[in-house]
Design a protein around this motif. Structure first.
Motif, PDB file in Angstrom:
ATOM      1  N   SER A  23       0.859  -1.178   0.000  1.00 31.29           N
ATOM      2  CA  SER A  23       0.000   0.000   0.000  1.00 31.29           C
ATOM      3  C   SER A  23       0.895   1.228   0.000  1.00 31.29           C
ATOM      4  O   SER A  23       1.845   1.272   0.781  1.00 31.29           O
ATOM      5  N   PRO A  24       0.639   2.173  -0.857  1.00 35.86           N
ATOM      6  CA  PRO A  24      -0.363   2.235  -1.920  1.00 35.86           C
ATOM      7  C   PRO A  24      -0.091   1.180  -2.996  1.00 35.86           C
ATOM      8  O   PRO A  24       1.041   0.763  -3.190  1.00 35.86           O
ATOM      9  N   GLU A  57      -4.869  -4.156   4.826  1.00 37.00           N
ATOM     10  CA  GLU A  57      -6.132  -3.448   5.023  1.00 37.00           C
ATOM     11  C   GLU A  57      -6.296  -2.998   6.471  1.00 37.00           C
ATOM     12  O   GLU A  57      -6.729  -1.878   6.731  1.00 37.00           O
ATOM     13  N   VAL A  60      -3.550  -0.148   7.257  1.00 39.58           N
ATOM     14  CA  VAL A  60      -3.642   1.105   6.496  1.00 39.58           C
ATOM     15  C   VAL A  60      -5.081   1.598   6.416  1.00 39.58           C
ATOM     16  O   VAL A  60      -5.403   2.686   6.890  1.00 39.58           O
ATOM     17  N   ASP A  61      -5.953   0.814   5.818  1.00 36.71           N
ATOM     18  CA  ASP A  61      -7.328   1.253   5.571  1.00 36.71           C
ATOM     19  C   ASP A  61      -8.176   1.278   6.840  1.00 36.71           C
ATOM     20  O   ASP A  61      -9.009   2.158   7.010  1.00 36.71           O
ATOM     21  N   GLY A  62      -7.976   0.318   7.718  1.00 36.53           N
ATOM     22  CA  GLY A  62      -8.793   0.225   8.921  1.00 36.53           C
ATOM     23  C   GLY A  62      -8.265   1.020  10.095  1.00 36.53           C
ATOM     24  O   GLY A  62      -8.913   1.114  11.131  1.00 36.53           O
ATOM     25  N   ARG A  72      -0.281   0.319  14.183  1.00 40.30           N
ATOM     26  CA  ARG A  72      -0.672  -0.149  12.838  1.00 40.30           C
ATOM     27  C   ARG A  72      -0.148  -1.560  12.584  1.00 40.30           C
ATOM     28  O   ARG A  72      -0.873  -2.414  12.049  1.00 40.30           O
TER      29      ARG A  72
END
Length: 79
Positions: A23-24, A57, A60-62, A72
């Motif tokens: 990610s990205p 996910e 990063v996203d959550g 993280r």
């Protein structure tokens, strides 16, 4: 601050499929903050590519913007 990034992964010398997650997901540019993460796939294990994607996910996203790097990583491991 402006960031420029690129990423690449490799399946390795033993496996045919690449189970890594990043990610990205694409190269690019943009203003910060920028969270960059790599999860090494679990080659040879059932759904290793799923495990690496879930870890990314969660990390990063959550995650919330206030989370530090350790929190993280822990979120990715817990997921």
């Amino acid at each position: 601050m402006n960031y420029i990034w690129a990423s690449a992964t490799h399946a390795g010398l033993v496996r045919e499929g690449n189970e890594d997650a990043v990610s990205p997901e694409s190269d690019g540019t943009g203003p910060g903050p920028l969270v960059i993460a790599v999860a090494d796939g679990m080659g040879g294990h059932v759904a290793g590519e799923v495990a690496s994607r879930i870890a990314i996910e969660a990390a990063v996203d959550g995650a919330t913007p206030a989370m530090d790097a350790v929190a993280r990583v822990e979120a990715g491991n817990d997921a």
